[in-house]
Motif scaffolding. Structure first.
Motif, mmCIF file in Angstrom:
data_model
loop_
_atom_site.group_PDB
_atom_site.id
_atom_site.type_symbol
_atom_site.label_atom_id
_atom_site.label_comp_id
_atom_site.label_asym_id
_atom_site.label_seq_id
_atom_site.Cartn_x
_atom_site.Cartn_y
_atom_site.Cartn_z
ATOM 1 N N LEU A 64 36.074 46.410 21.982
ATOM 2 C CA LEU A 64 36.917 46.003 20.855
ATOM 3 C C LEU A 64 36.898 44.492 20.659
ATOM 4 C CD1 LEU A 64 40.048 48.302 20.880
ATOM 5 C CD2 LEU A 64 37.873 48.551 19.727
ATOM 6 N N SER A 65 36.783 43.756 21.757
ATOM 7 C CA SER A 65 36.788 42.297 21.616
ATOM 8 C C SER A 65 35.616 41.852 20.747
ATOM 9 C CB SER A 65 36.747 41.617 22.986
ATOM 10 O OG SER A 65 35.470 41.780 23.548
ATOM 11 N N ARG A 66 34.555 42.658 20.696
ATOM 12 C CA ARG A 66 33.410 42.335 19.837
ATOM 13 C C ARG A 66 33.580 42.929 18.435
ATOM 14 N NH1 ARG A 66 28.739 40.378 21.368
ATOM 15 N NH2 ARG A 66 27.754 41.539 19.672
ATOM 16 N N CYS A 67 34.234 44.084 18.354
ATOM 17 C CA CYS A 67 34.267 44.805 17.075
ATOM 18 C C CYS A 67 35.483 44.471 16.216
ATOM 19 C CB CYS A 67 34.226 46.306 17.326
ATOM 20 S SG CYS A 67 32.673 46.837 18.054
ATOM 21 N N ILE A 68 36.491 43.825 16.807
ATOM 22 C CA ILE A 68 37.657 43.464 15.990
ATOM 23 C C ILE A 68 37.346 42.175 15.241
ATOM 24 C CG2 ILE A 68 40.041 42.629 16.092
ATOM 25 C CD1 ILE A 68 40.543 44.670 18.255
ATOM 26 N N VAL A 69 37.470 42.249 13.948
ATOM 27 C CA VAL A 69 37.222 41.077 13.109
ATOM 28 C C VAL A 69 38.458 40.186 13.146
ATOM 29 C CG1 VAL A 69 36.650 40.326 10.763
ATOM 30 C CG2 VAL A 69 35.729 42.492 11.634
ATOM 31 N N ALA A 88 24.713 42.794 29.085
ATOM 32 C CA ALA A 88 24.243 41.476 29.517
ATOM 33 C C ALA A 88 25.338 40.740 30.276
ATOM 34 C CB ALA A 88 23.800 40.654 28.305
ATOM 35 N N ALA A 89 26.603 41.011 29.904
ATOM 36 C CA ALA A 89 27.715 40.358 30.587
ATOM 37 C C ALA A 89 28.052 41.068 31.893
ATOM 38 C CB ALA A 89 28.933 40.342 29.672
ATOM 39 N N GLY A 90 27.315 42.136 32.179
ATOM 40 C CA GLY A 90 27.552 42.888 33.414
ATOM 41 C C GLY A 90 28.863 43.650 33.369
ATOM 42 N N THR A 91 29.337 43.924 32.154
ATOM 43 C CA THR A 91 30.628 44.595 32.008
ATOM 44 C C THR A 91 30.406 46.091 31.824
ATOM 45 O OG1 THR A 91 31.171 42.666 30.689
ATOM 46 C CG2 THR A 91 32.791 44.422 30.729
ATOM 47 N N ALA A 92 31.223 46.876 32.495
ATOM 48 C CA ALA A 92 31.176 48.319 32.260
ATOM 49 C C ALA A 92 31.626 48.566 30.822
ATOM 50 C CB ALA A 92 32.101 49.031 33.235
ATOM 51 N N PRO A 93 31.092 49.603 30.150
ATOM 52 C CA PRO A 93 31.453 49.838 28.756
ATOM 53 C C PRO A 93 32.924 50.236 28.606
ATOM 54 C CG PRO A 93 29.994 51.567 29.558
ATOM 55 C CD PRO A 93 30.129 50.565 30.663
ATOM 56 N N ASP A 94 33.779 49.249 28.719
ATOM 57 C CA ASP A 94 35.219 49.445 28.642
ATOM 58 C C ASP A 94 35.656 49.255 27.187
ATOM 59 O OD1 ASP A 94 37.673 47.184 28.718
ATOM 60 O OD2 ASP A 94 38.091 49.101 29.695
ATOM 61 N N ILE A 142 45.013 50.358 20.412
ATOM 62 C CA ILE A 142 43.651 50.563 20.946
ATOM 63 C C ILE A 142 43.180 51.988 20.643
ATOM 64 C CG2 ILE A 142 42.298 50.720 23.093
ATOM 65 C CD1 ILE A 142 43.009 47.879 22.613
ATOM 66 N N THR A 143 44.093 52.952 20.916
ATOM 67 C CA THR A 143 43.752 54.355 20.663
ATOM 68 C C THR A 143 43.497 54.587 19.174
ATOM 69 O OG1 THR A 143 45.156 54.967 22.516
ATOM 70 C CG2 THR A 143 44.548 56.739 21.006
ATOM 71 N N SER A 186 42.296 40.851 21.364
ATOM 72 C CA SER A 186 42.131 42.279 21.676
ATOM 73 C C SER A 186 42.771 42.622 23.020
ATOM 74 C CB SER A 186 40.649 42.645 21.677
ATOM 75 O OG SER A 186 39.960 41.908 22.653
ATOM 76 N N GLU A 187 42.815 41.639 23.951
ATOM 77 C CA GLU A 187 43.391 41.916 25.270
ATOM 78 C C GLU A 187 44.906 42.108 25.195
ATOM 79 O OE1 GLU A 187 41.854 39.205 24.320
ATOM 80 O OE2 GLU A 187 43.254 37.545 24.548
#
Ligand SMILES: [Zn+2]
Length: 244
Positions: free
Chosen positions: A134-139, A123-129, A159-160, A151-152
Motif C-alpha cells: 500500500l505504501s507504493r499504491c496509495i497516491v 528488491a527491498a528484501g521485504t516480504a509481500p506485506d 487497509i482492508t 500508509s503505516e
C-alpha cells in the motif's frame, strides 16, 4: 501476442532461473508481446498481466489446464482439467488509474498493484506485506482535517477496504478455481496463480526437452539448435525411431 519457439522458451527459462517469479513472468512476456515495452508490461495491473499469461499459456501448451489439489474433506488427491479461458474474468473495463474510497474518517486515493510494485518490494528484501504494498499504491490519504496520513498509520479497517477495493477493481489478479471431490462430494474453491502454474509447467517442459535433445543428439549427432528447430511432432517421431 505470439508463442515463443522452443529455443526462445528454453532461453527464457534459463534467464529466469536466477530471477524471482515476478521477473520470470516479465522475461516470458517481453518477447511474447512485441507491441508492449518492458515498462508497459511492468507497470500493467497484475490482472492485465495475468490475462496475458493465460493467453500465452494457451499458445504454448494448449487451452486445457490440469491442476492437482488435495481435498480438504477426505485428503484425496484430485486432478481437475479445465479450459484456461474459464479463469478469464471479463476484461472490461480495465481498472481506473486512480481509485478513491472514504472509510473510517479517512479519504484515500490509490491504484491497483503492478509487477513494478512487487519487484520494488522484492528488491527491498521485504516480504509481500499488504502495508508495504500500500505504501507504493496509495497516491494520497488524508483525515477529516485534510491532514495527510502515511500508509503505516492507516487503521486496519481502511487497509482492508483498500485491499477489497483493489481486488474488486482488478479481479483477474485474484482468481479462484471451483473444485469438487468425486470421493466425498466436498466442494471448495482454491486460489489459482497463473504465474507459478505456468512456470512449473515450463520447468517440466524444459526437463523433457533437454532429455529429448540429449537422446537425439546422441543418436543422430545433431546439435542442440537442430533438435530445438524440430516441431514437437517430428521430435516425437524421431524419438520413436530410436526406440524412446
Ligand atoms: Zn474428498
Amino acid at each position: 501476442m505470439r508463442a515463443l519457439s522452443a529455443a526462445e522458451l528454453l532461453e527464457a527459462w534459463e534467464r529466469g532461473l536466477a530471477a524471482n517469479l515476478t521477473e520470470r513472468m516479465l522475461i516470458l512476456l517481453g518477447p511474447s508481446c512485441p507491441d508492449l515495452t518492458g515498462d508497459e508490461l511492468a507497470d500493467m495491473p497484475l490482472g492485465g498481466r495475468d490475462a496475458l499469461l493465460m493467453e500465452l499459456r494457451a499458445l504454448l501448451f494448449g487451452p486445457a489446464c490440469t491442476a492437482v489439489a488435495a481435498c480438504p474433506g477426505c485428503g484425496e488427491q484430485l486432478e481437475a482439467t479445465f479450459p484456461v479461458a474459464r479463469l478469464r474474468v471479463a476484461a472490461d473495463p480495465p481498472p481506473p488509474e486512480v481509485l478513491r474510497l472514504h472509510n473510517g474518517g479517512v479519504d484515500v486515493a490509490f491504484r491497483v498493484p503492478s509487477s513494478s510494485d512487487l519487484l520494488a518490494l522484492a528488491a527491498a528484501g521485504t516480504a509481500p506485506d499488504i502495508r508495504q504494498l500500500l505504501s507504493r499504491c496509495i497516491v494520497e490519504a488524508w483525515g477529516v482535517d485534510r491532514a495527510a496520513i502515511g500508509s503505516e498509520d492507516l487503521p486496519e479497517v481502511v487497509i482492508t477496504a483498500i485491499s477489497d477495493g483493489m481486488a474488486a477493481a482488478d479481479p483477474q489478479a485474484d482468481v479462484e478455481l471451483a473444485l469438487a471431490c468425486q470421493s466425498c462430494g466436498a466442494m471448495w474453491s482454491a486460489p489459482f496463480d497463473i504465474a507459478s502454474f505456468l512456470w512449473a509447467e515450463i520447468h517440466a517442459w524444459v526437463q523433457q526437452l533437454l532429455r529429448d535433445v540429449h537422446l537425439l543428439a546422441r543418436a543422430y549427432g545433431w546439435r542442440e539448435p537442430d533438435v530445438l528447430a524440430l516441431s514437437p511432432v517430428r521430435r516425437i517421431l524421431y524419438l520413436e525411431l530410436i526406440g524412446q
